[in-house]
Structures are given as structure tokens and as C-alpha cells.
Design a protein around this motif. Structure first.
Motif, PDB file in Angstrom:
ATOM      1  N   GLY A   1       0.790  -1.224   0.000  1.00  0.00           N
ATOM      2  CA  GLY A   1       0.000   0.000   0.000  1.00  0.00           C
ATOM      3  C   GLY A   1       0.821   1.273   0.000  1.00  0.00           C
ATOM      4  N   GLY A   2       2.122   1.161  -0.190  1.00  0.00           N
ATOM      5  CA  GLY A   2       2.971   2.343  -0.191  1.00  0.00           C
ATOM      6  C   GLY A   2       3.098   2.948  -1.573  1.00  0.00           C
ATOM      7  N   ALA A   3       3.849   4.042  -1.664  1.00  0.00           N
ATOM      8  CA  ALA A   3       4.101   4.713  -2.936  1.00  0.00           C
ATOM      9  C   ALA A   3       5.315   5.610  -2.769  1.00  0.00           C
ATOM     10  N   PRO A   4       6.162   5.718  -3.792  1.00  0.00           N
ATOM     11  CA  PRO A   4       7.345   6.589  -3.701  1.00  0.00           C
ATOM     12  C   PRO A   4       6.974   8.032  -3.403  1.00  0.00           C
ATOM     13  N   ILE A   5       5.907   8.510  -4.052  1.00  0.00           N
ATOM     14  CA  ILE A   5       5.376   9.849  -3.828  1.00  0.00           C
ATOM     15  C   ILE A   5       3.858   9.724  -3.726  1.00  0.00           C
ATOM     16  N   GLU A   6       3.253  10.471  -2.835  1.00  0.00           N
ATOM     17  CA  GLU A   6       1.809  10.399  -2.644  1.00  0.00           C
ATOM     18  C   GLU A   6       1.091  10.664  -3.963  1.00  0.00           C
ATOM     19  N   GLY A   7       0.176   9.772  -4.284  1.00  0.00           N
ATOM     20  CA  GLY A   7      -0.583   9.911  -5.527  1.00  0.00           C
ATOM     21  C   GLY A   7      -0.110   8.989  -6.630  1.00  0.00           C
ATOM     22  N   MET A   8       1.099   8.459  -6.503  1.00  0.00           N
ATOM     23  CA  MET A   8       1.595   7.515  -7.505  1.00  0.00           C
ATOM     24  C   MET A   8       0.919   6.162  -7.313  1.00  0.00           C
ATOM     25  N   THR A   9       0.665   5.472  -8.411  1.00  0.00           N
ATOM     26  CA  THR A   9       0.007   4.172  -8.360  1.00  0.00           C
ATOM     27  C   THR A   9       0.808   3.144  -9.150  1.00  0.00           C
ATOM     28  N   LEU A  10       0.446   1.876  -8.975  1.00  0.00           N
ATOM     29  CA  LEU A  10       1.097   0.795  -9.708  1.00  0.00           C
ATOM     30  C   LEU A  10       0.908   0.981 -11.211  1.00  0.00           C
ATOM     31  N   GLY A  11      -0.290   1.365 -11.605  1.00  0.00           N
ATOM     32  CA  GLY A  11      -0.571   1.574 -13.017  1.00  0.00           C
ATOM     33  C   GLY A  11       0.268   2.690 -13.610  1.00  0.00           C
ATOM     34  N   PHE A  12       0.400   3.797 -12.852  1.00  0.00           N
ATOM     35  CA  PHE A  12       1.196   4.927 -13.318  1.00  0.00           C
ATOM     36  C   PHE A  12       2.656   4.522 -13.509  1.00  0.00           C
TER      37      PHE A  12
END
Length: 249
Positions: A213-224
Motif C-alpha cells: 500500500g505504499g508509494a514513492p510519492i503520494e498519488g503515484m500508483t502501480l498503473g502509473f
């Protein structure tokens, strides 16, 4: 298609003749077996199950980074060695386009990486099952870990493939790869404070961060990140093929 597969087979034969081809498999087998035995003989056994062990072997924060180093060596030599030895000229006088020849080298490289990583994953599952708690073994989770590590390695291999075409120097290509690999964490740390950094390569390569459930930067997703990786791979390959087709050999 048959002629292309013959080119791929020919490139594979070149790899098989190198001692380093088997050394890579031997190295990963020794690492996996030694790690399993050490864990089994220490108190770590109480806290590490087979899935934890597989994560350790394939994870980018574990032994998974070794795949990148191995791929750097093979990627750097698969094109540059032909230039150094002068054998690239013999390939180009055959009835194959330059793009076909370069594509065969790239496909051979990717197949080699996939085979090595699957081999390592299988050995890790076998050793983990024999020596550790296998109650939490999940093939789906193993495939997820393998996929993340594989994609990460392919990104680096493709980038170094491009560097090999551009520089035609094995030493320069390996050097660039090592610098980028060792400095990646620093790049991510420095750039993660900027919103535009989500479009850079290194903030998108480690897809395993999304599993919890994490992300390098808030708002980034697996799809992106998947789309960004695809775009960068396409860019690296486009540059490689363009330069290879236009350059005098």
C-alpha cells in the motif's frame, strides 16, 4: 520468424560458450543454499519462513540486487564485445537487417535474465521448503516478488543495452551501470520531495513498494509506474536501434 529464431539461437550459443554463463547460475545457487543453511542453523529460523526467505533472495532490499550486477556484465558485453573483436561486421554482411540483429541480441539477453531468475526462485523455494517453515508458501506471492525483481532488472538491462550501443565500450557501460545502481537510493531520496520526480525513471522501477500500500510519492500508483516504465523502455530501445542503424561499423 524462423530466421530470427536462428539468430537468437546463435546469440544464445555465444553465451553458453562463456564460462561466466554458468558462473552466474552457480553463484546464485551457492548464495541461496548457503543462506538457507545459515538461517536453519541459527535462531533466525524461528522468525523466517519460506516466504520470508524467498523475499530475502528475490527482494531488491535483499539479494535481488545481485541480479542487476550480473545482468550489467552480460548486457555490456553482448554488443560491445562484437565491436571489440570485430565480429559485428560479419553479422552485418549477412542477409539480416541491423534491427533484426540487434533485436536478437536483446531478446537473448532478456531470456537469459528470465531463466536465471526463475532458476533462483525455484532453488529458493526448494531450500526454504526443506529447511524452513513452509506453511506460508504462496506461489502467487512468489510470482509477485519474481515479477517485481524481474522488471527492475530488465529496466537496468535495457538501459545498459542502450549504453553499450552508444559507447561501444564494455568498461564504460559497466561503469555507468554500477554508478547508477549504487546512487539510485540517493537519487530517490533527493528527488522524492518534488512532485515532478514521479516522471523520473528511478522513482518508478521498484514496484514491490506498492504491495504493502505504499508509494514513492503520494498519488503515484502501480498503473502509473507501469506506464512510465513502458515509456522509458520504449525510449531506450528506440535510441538503441536508431543509433545502431545509422552508425558506421
Amino acid at each position: 520468424m524462423s530466421s530470427f529464431m536462428k539468430l537468437v539461437h546463435n546469440e544464445s550459443q555465444k553465451l553458453y560458450k562463456k564460462k561466466s554463463f554458468f558462473i552466474a547460475y552457480l553463484l546464485m545457487a551457492v548464495i541461496v543454499i548457503a543462506a538457507a543453511i545459515i538461517i536453519n542453523q541459527t535462531a533466525l529460523r524461528e522468525n523466517i519462513g519460506v516466504m520470508d526467505f524467498v523475499n530475502l533472495i528475490l527482494g531488491l532490499d535483499g539479494f535481488g540486487s545481485i541480479f542487476v550486477l550480473i545482468s550489467l556484465i552480460f548486457t555490456a558485453s553482448i554488443v560491445t564485445a562484437e565491436h571489440h573483436l570485430g565480429t559485428i561486421k560479419f553479422l552485418l554482411i549477412r542477409a539480416h537487417s541491423r534491427s533484426t540483429i540487434l533485436a536478437s541480441k536483446y531478446v537473448t539477453l532478456i531470456v537469459y535474465i528470465i531463466a536465471l531468475m526463475i532458476f533462483t526462485a525455484v532453488i529458493a523455494m526448494i531450500m526454504g521448503t526443506l529447511l524452513l517453515d513452509a506453511s506460508n508458501l504462496s506461489l502467487t506471492a512468489v510470482m509477485g516478488n519474481l515479477g517485481s525483481a524481474l522488471l527492475y532488472t530488465i529496466v537496468y538491462a535495457t538501459l545498459m543495452f542502450m549504453c553499450g550501443v552508444l559507447t561501444r565500450s564494455t568498461g564504460a557501460t559497466i561503469g555507468i551501470g554500477l554508478v547508477l545502481n549504487f546512487c539510485e537510493a540517493i537519487f530517490v531520496m533527493l528527488l522524492s520531495q518534488y512532485s515532478w520526480a514521479k516522471y523520473t525513471l528511478f522513482l518508478n522501477t521498484n514496484l514491490s513498494i506498492y504491495r504493502n500500500g505504499g508509494a514513492p510519492i503520494e498519488g503515484m500508483t502501480l498503473g502509473f509506474s507501469s506506464i512510465m516504465i513502458a515509456l522509458y523502455l520504449a525510449l531506450f530501445l528506440a535510441i538503441s536501434f536508431t543509433v545502431f542503424n545509422k552508425r558506421d561499423i
